[in-house]
Design a protein around this motif. Structure first.
Motif, PDB file in Angstrom:
ATOM      1  N   ILE A 231       2.937   5.990  -2.897  1.00 54.59           N
ATOM      2  CA  ILE A 231       4.069   6.773  -3.412  1.00 54.59           C
ATOM      3  C   ILE A 231       3.994   6.866  -4.936  1.00 54.59           C
ATOM      4  O   ILE A 231       4.192   7.942  -5.517  1.00 54.59           O
ATOM      5  N   ALA A 232       3.687   5.756  -5.588  1.00 56.56           N
ATOM      6  CA  ALA A 232       3.642   5.736  -7.057  1.00 56.56           C
ATOM      7  C   ALA A 232       2.483   6.583  -7.591  1.00 56.56           C
ATOM      8  O   ALA A 232       2.631   7.304  -8.584  1.00 56.56           O
ATOM      9  N   THR A 233       1.349   6.495  -6.938  1.00 55.79           N
ATOM     10  CA  THR A 233       0.181   7.277  -7.375  1.00 55.79           C
ATOM     11  C   THR A 233       0.486   8.769  -7.298  1.00 55.79           C
ATOM     12  O   THR A 233       0.188   9.535  -8.236  1.00 55.79           O
ATOM     13  N   MET A 234       1.104   9.183  -6.194  1.00 57.69           N
ATOM     14  CA  MET A 234       1.420  10.606  -6.038  1.00 57.69           C
ATOM     15  C   MET A 234       2.513  11.023  -7.022  1.00 57.69           C
ATOM     16  O   MET A 234       2.433  12.113  -7.627  1.00 57.69           O
ATOM     17  N   ALA A 235       3.532  10.191  -7.208  1.00 53.54           N
ATOM     18  CA  ALA A 235       4.633  10.551  -8.109  1.00 53.54           C
ATOM     19  C   ALA A 235       4.147  10.668  -9.555  1.00 53.54           C
ATOM     20  O   ALA A 235       4.696  11.452 -10.338  1.00 53.54           O
TER      21      ALA A 235
ATOM     22  N   ALA B 197       0.840  -1.207   0.000  1.00 57.35           N
ATOM     23  CA  ALA B 197       0.000   0.000   0.000  1.00 57.35           C
ATOM     24  C   ALA B 197       0.872   1.254   0.000  1.00 57.35           C
ATOM     25  O   ALA B 197       0.582   2.236  -0.697  1.00 57.35           O
ATOM     26  N   LEU B 198       1.954   1.200   0.768  1.00 55.13           N
ATOM     27  CA  LEU B 198       2.889   2.333   0.790  1.00 55.13           C
ATOM     28  C   LEU B 198       3.453   2.590  -0.604  1.00 55.13           C
ATOM     29  O   LEU B 198       3.465   3.734  -1.091  1.00 55.13           O
ATOM     30  N   ASP B 199       3.912   1.534  -1.248  1.00 59.56           N
ATOM     31  CA  ASP B 199       4.482   1.689  -2.596  1.00 59.56           C
ATOM     32  C   ASP B 199       3.449   2.251  -3.566  1.00 59.56           C
ATOM     33  O   ASP B 199       3.761   3.111  -4.397  1.00 59.56           O
TER      34      ASP B 199
ATOM     35  N   PHE C  43      -5.622   7.244  -2.428  1.00 60.77           N
ATOM     36  CA  PHE C  43      -4.585   6.704  -1.545  1.00 60.77           C
ATOM     37  C   PHE C  43      -5.212   5.734  -0.557  1.00 60.77           C
ATOM     38  O   PHE C  43      -6.346   5.934  -0.110  1.00 60.77           O
ATOM     39  N   GLU C  44      -4.450   4.698  -0.216  1.00 61.73           N
ATOM     40  CA  GLU C  44      -4.952   3.639   0.666  1.00 61.73           C
ATOM     41  C   GLU C  44      -4.451   3.827   2.088  1.00 61.73           C
ATOM     42  O   GLU C  44      -3.360   4.352   2.302  1.00 61.73           O
TER      43      GLU C  44
ATOM     44  N   SER D 295       0.521  13.426   4.313  1.00 61.81           N
ATOM     45  CA  SER D 295      -0.312  12.335   4.834  1.00 61.81           C
ATOM     46  C   SER D 295      -0.625  11.265   3.790  1.00 61.81           C
ATOM     47  O   SER D 295      -0.912  10.123   4.145  1.00 61.81           O
ATOM     48  N   TYR D 296      -0.593  11.624   2.507  1.00 61.28           N
ATOM     49  CA  TYR D 296      -0.952  10.680   1.445  1.00 61.28           C
ATOM     50  C   TYR D 296      -0.207   9.362   1.552  1.00 61.28           C
ATOM     51  O   TYR D 296      -0.692   8.312   1.140  1.00 61.28           O
ATOM     52  N   VAL D 297       0.991   9.396   2.099  1.00 60.58           N
ATOM     53  CA  VAL D 297       1.855   8.224   2.024  1.00 60.58           C
ATOM     54  C   VAL D 297       1.419   7.144   3.016  1.00 60.58           C
ATOM     55  O   VAL D 297       1.542   5.950   2.732  1.00 60.58           O
ATOM     56  N   LEU D 298       0.875   7.550   4.161  1.00 68.08           N
ATOM     57  CA  LEU D 298       0.406   6.593   5.180  1.00 68.08           C
ATOM     58  C   LEU D 298      -1.107   6.628   5.343  1.00 68.08           C
ATOM     59  O   LEU D 298      -1.728   5.642   5.642  1.00 68.08           O
TER      60      LEU D 298
END
Lengths: 328, 328
Positions: A22-26, A17-19, A231-232, A216-219
């Motif tokens: 990160i990928a969705t935001m990048a 979920a973290l990956d 984001f999950e 916050s998006y990352v967690l």
């Protein structure tokens, strides 16, 4: 190490979920379009993942965060998005080679920065949240003061914190535009390459800022979870049921394991009744020894309580990351 | 060191108020009548002051608190007033010479204690709070299980946590009696020298317990401050005003500096509007550089965020104490 061997309470982060977060935001905000805010996770190992995804500059809220990022080799372009009067440690950090740009909004903070060895600043502009930042019409004056003191003015920042959590998407977009019009007006007076703003709630709609300070998006947390973002929930506090009654069960994570300003943590298959210092009472009951995966209501002050992240893939702990940016 | 040199945010404790709180409690509950709960301050230097005042036994909520107290030479008689399933570290601590009595309320927690090297337990009894503790009528059965596993049963504990915060003194006294009748019934079945209960809100009215587990009295918070107790607010979070607008001022202490479950911190000469991660917005405004003395709404989760206590007398820092019992 198996998940069942982890001492609880513990922050566990789902590696996949973290990956994906990160990928969705990048993909949405590649490279310098995102300046990830480390205050949400306070973990240099996690920040390194964000750097690998292409984001070389970071946002910090505290001097300790700046020091830790620099010590981890991630100090190429740090924005301390906060006013500082006591710049003793910050000056030493910059003298040692870290690049830290500091927010200023007054003569006092300009003087403190200049006296303390800061070289670069942004003018912090109030865009509607009653917090830091000078009025937009005062930004040019603060920039002039800074330049007269020999500081490089890299641009402006203005956090639309009153907007990022609005659950109505149309209202969020509308108020974001209003806030950014104020910031753009200030920027036209101030100049510089940076228009820094935004957060997880406005990352996709704030098209005016040159860079977005989302963290916050990352967690994620349950407050942002209500906004329909892509984001999950990646971070949970793992607790163990240590006591069970017919009507409820008690896990060993409480007020010292969760930021509580947004309310109780959440459980996928139950309800949290209340938290005590080291306990969470949940319904329905479940057996002693069961694990509870509790999603925090507010991730930032939750992370600040914990010493490490257990990165997990299914039942396996694949890494343990120190939460090394805690404190001030 | 002067108070003006302290980096903020910081926990400051008024040395005189602290001494008076300790003395007031020691006069009311001398020696073993009080088993101070260290979860409220998480600081062995402060616990040592309580020991000097005559209280040799302490209450802990976590294994880390037990370990830290033992390491500080304060492990003669620790009560871990909480159920534990993962007793690996606890067994090592007891094997190394610390005396730790552990709460049990089920076959699972009895087995974990016995298997892990625990030697002494109390039977935790539910006296009305929907949290840990077996029903009063089940206490004898749990005690039998414990004795069959070779554990010494020192008595019972039962925390009237649903009572300690009641603002109506008569109701508090009435419900305290009801709760303690349940605990005494369990004790008559279980035996042992300990009837452990109580907190800061019931220390003076709980005359049934042999020992009171109060902790918050020593530092206090605004929630307990409403109860008319003879204890003073001794602990504050010191913040510096880093930004000022005509209508408000912003201090550099926020959601990561305060336990927020009881609400915002308080200011003697103003009002807190809201907290952000690292900010508190207050009215009326005041100048950049001013110090804010913020009284926490809930002391326990506040202390868990901070690394040290600055003990102050007037404008002078007379000692710096590590908050060394944080974490788990």
């Amino acid at each position: 190490m198996r998940l069942s061997e982890v001492e609880t309470p513990a922050v566990v982060v789902d590696a996949d979920a973290l990956d994906r977060n990160i990928a969705t935001m990048a993909a949405a905000l590649p490279g310098a379009r995102l300046r990830p805010h480390v205050k949400a996770h306070k973990c240099t190992s996690l920040a390194r993942r964000q750097a690998v995804a292409g984001h070389a500059g970071f946002t910090c809220a505290t001097i300790r965060e700046c020091e830790g990022m620099a010590a981890a080799g991630l100090g190429q372009d740090l924005l301390l998005a906060n006013e500082v009067l006591d710049v003793r440690r910050l000056g030493r950090l910059i003298a040692a080679g870290a690049r830290v740009t500091v927010a200023v909004d007054s003569a006092e903070t300009v003087d403190a920065a200049a006296d303390g060895g800061v070289r670069e600043v942004v003018i912090d502009v109030n865009v509607g949240l009653p917090r830091c930042g000078c009025p937009p019409e005062a930004a040019a004056g603060v920039a002039d003061l800074a330049r007269r003191r020999g500081l490089q003015v890299r641009g402006v920042m203005g956090y639309e914190g009153h907007v990022v959590g609005l659950e109505d998407a149309a209202e969020r977009a509308d108020q974001c535009r209003t806030a950014m019009e104020l910031l753009l007006a200030a920027h036209s007076d101030v100049g510089g390459e940076l228009i820094s703003a935004g957060g997880t709630g406005t990352y996709a709609i704030n098209t005016w800022a040159t860079e977005i300070q989302a963290g916050s998006y990352v967690l994620m947390d349950t407050a942002y979870g209500r906004l329909g973002l892509p984001f999950e929930q990646a971070a949970f506090v793992l607790a163990t049921v240590i006591s069970a009654a017919p009507g409820w069960a008690v896990g060993n994570a409480g007020l010292k394991a969760f930021g509580m300003d947004h309310g109780n943590p959440s459980l996928a298959d139950g309800t949290v009744l209340f938290c005590s210092d080291e306990h969470v009472t949940v319904v329905p009951s479940r057996p002693v020894g069961d694990q509870l995966w509790l999603a925090p209501a507010h991730i930032d002050p939750t992370m600040a309580y914990h010493e490490r992240i257990y990165l997990v893939a299914g039942d396996t702990v694949v890494d343990v990351w120190p939460i090394d940016l805690r404190g001030w």
